[in-house]
Design a protein around this motif. Structure first.
Motif, short mmCIF file in Angstrom:
data_model
loop_
_atom_site.label_atom_id
_atom_site.label_comp_id
_atom_site.label_asym_id
_atom_site.label_seq_id
_atom_site.Cartn_x
_atom_site.Cartn_y
_atom_site.Cartn_z
N UNK A 188 0.54 -1.46 -0.08
CA UNK A 188 0.06 0.18 0.02
C UNK A 188 0.67 1.27 0.13
N UNK A 189 0.62 2.23 -0.61
CA UNK A 189 1.55 3.48 -0.79
C UNK A 189 0.93 4.21 -0.10
N UNK A 190 1.71 4.62 0.82
CA UNK A 190 0.57 6.09 2.04
C UNK A 190 0.32 7.16 1.15
N UNK A 191 2.16 7.12 0.10
CA UNK A 191 0.94 8.81 -0.13
C UNK A 191 0.37 8.79 -0.96
N UNK A 192 0.05 8.01 -1.77
CA UNK A 192 -1.55 7.67 -2.61
C UNK A 192 -2.39 7.03 -1.59
N UNK A 193 -2.93 7.31 -0.52
CA UNK A 193 -3.83 6.33 0.46
C UNK A 193 -4.00 6.74 1.23
N UNK A 194 -4.41 7.84 1.27
CA UNK A 194 -4.49 8.09 3.48
C UNK A 194 -5.49 7.74 3.85
N UNK A 195 -6.15 6.55 3.18
CA UNK A 195 -6.83 5.35 4.73
C UNK A 195 -6.22 4.03 4.51
N UNK A 196 -4.42 4.50 4.76
CA UNK A 196 -3.77 3.19 4.41
C UNK A 196 -3.91 2.21 5.06
N UNK A 197 -4.09 2.73 6.37
CA UNK A 197 -3.80 2.10 7.78
C UNK A 197 -5.12 0.84 7.80
N UNK A 198 -7.11 1.46 7.74
CA UNK A 198 -8.34 0.95 6.55
C UNK A 198 -7.86 -0.37 6.17
N UNK A 199 -6.87 0.13 5.02
CA UNK A 199 -6.95 -0.90 3.98
C UNK A 199 -6.00 -2.00 4.21
N UNK A 200 -4.90 -1.53 4.97
CA UNK A 200 -4.48 -2.66 6.02
C UNK A 200 -4.86 -3.47 6.38
N UNK A 201 -5.37 -2.74 7.41
CA UNK A 201 -6.38 -4.18 8.58
C UNK A 201 -7.31 -4.81 8.23
N UNK A 202 -8.22 -3.93 6.96
CA UNK A 202 -8.98 -5.04 6.32
C UNK A 202 -8.91 -5.93 5.28
N UNK A 203 -7.71 -6.18 4.88
CA UNK A 203 -7.00 -7.30 4.31
C UNK A 203 -5.99 -8.13 5.26
N UNK A 204 -5.42 -7.97 6.63
CA UNK A 204 -5.16 -8.73 7.38
C UNK A 204 -5.53 -9.27 8.20
N UNK A 205 -7.62 -9.20 8.93
CA UNK A 205 -8.79 -9.66 9.61
C UNK A 205 -9.55 -9.74 8.19
N UNK A 206 -9.90 -9.40 7.10
CA UNK A 206 -11.20 -10.17 6.87
C UNK A 206 -11.03 -10.73 5.29
N UNK A 207 -9.67 -10.31 4.63
CA UNK A 207 -9.00 -10.48 3.48
C UNK A 207 -9.27 -10.00 2.22
N UNK A 208 -9.97 -8.33 2.80
CA UNK A 208 -10.39 -7.73 1.78
C UNK A 208 -8.94 -7.32 0.92
N UNK A 209 -8.87 -7.35 -0.14
CA UNK A 209 -7.47 -7.27 -1.36
C UNK A 209 -7.14 -6.25 -0.86
N UNK A 210 -6.24 -4.93 -0.98
CA UNK A 210 -6.53 -3.50 -1.23
C UNK A 210 -6.40 -3.43 -2.70
N UNK A 211 -5.70 -4.10 -3.16
CA UNK A 211 -5.31 -4.23 -5.06
C UNK A 211 -6.67 -4.06 -6.04
#
Length: 132
Positions: free
Chosen positions: A106-129
């Motif tokens: 996740x490119x934090x400079x392009x994605x202001x909600x990077x932490x939310x997207x990271x946790x969704x991937x880690x916990x729920x398997x929602x692929x940020x890609x």
């Protein structure tokens, strides 16, 4: 500099600055100790927004650490970066260490909600890609 902290999804590891071989070896040693009491399965959020590029010997130690986490129960990893060059380096390292299929970048400079997207991937398997 590095920091390892336990979270609700597993662990957050923060790397920053210019890490040398001695510090990376210390990270691996500390990781072994932390992982002795890890859950059977866990996720890892890796914050590399302030990390400098690694040289060849340092990259080898990073691969060793990545494999250690995978072998002890890591099911997903979200890596947060701000450098395109560092992103390329770590994609290659993940392929070499065998964790690429479980890791998202996740490119934090392009994605202001990077932490939310990271946790969704880690916990729920929602692929940020696939969010784009």
């Amino acid at each position: 500099m590095y920091n390892i902290e336990q979270t609700r999804f597993g662990y957050q590891i923060t790397f920053a600055g210019n890490m040398d071989e001695a510090e990376l070896q210390e990270w691996i040693t500390d990781s072994r100790s932390v992982l002795e009491s890890s859950p059977e399965k866990f996720g890892i959020l890796v914050d590399m927004r302030e990390l400098q590029l690694l040289d060849d010997d340092e990259q080898e130690l990073m691969r060793e650490g990545q494999q250690l986490y995978r072998e002890t129960g890591m099911i997903r990893s979200a890596v947060v970066l701000e450098s395109a060059v560092l992103t390329l380096q770590f994609r290659r390292l993940a392929k070499e260490s065998g964790i690429y299929d479980w890791e998202r970048y996740i490119n934090a400079s392009d994605e202001p909600n990077w932490r939310e997207h990271a946790e969704e991937w880690l916990i729920e398997g929602v692929d940020p890609d696939y969010r784009r």
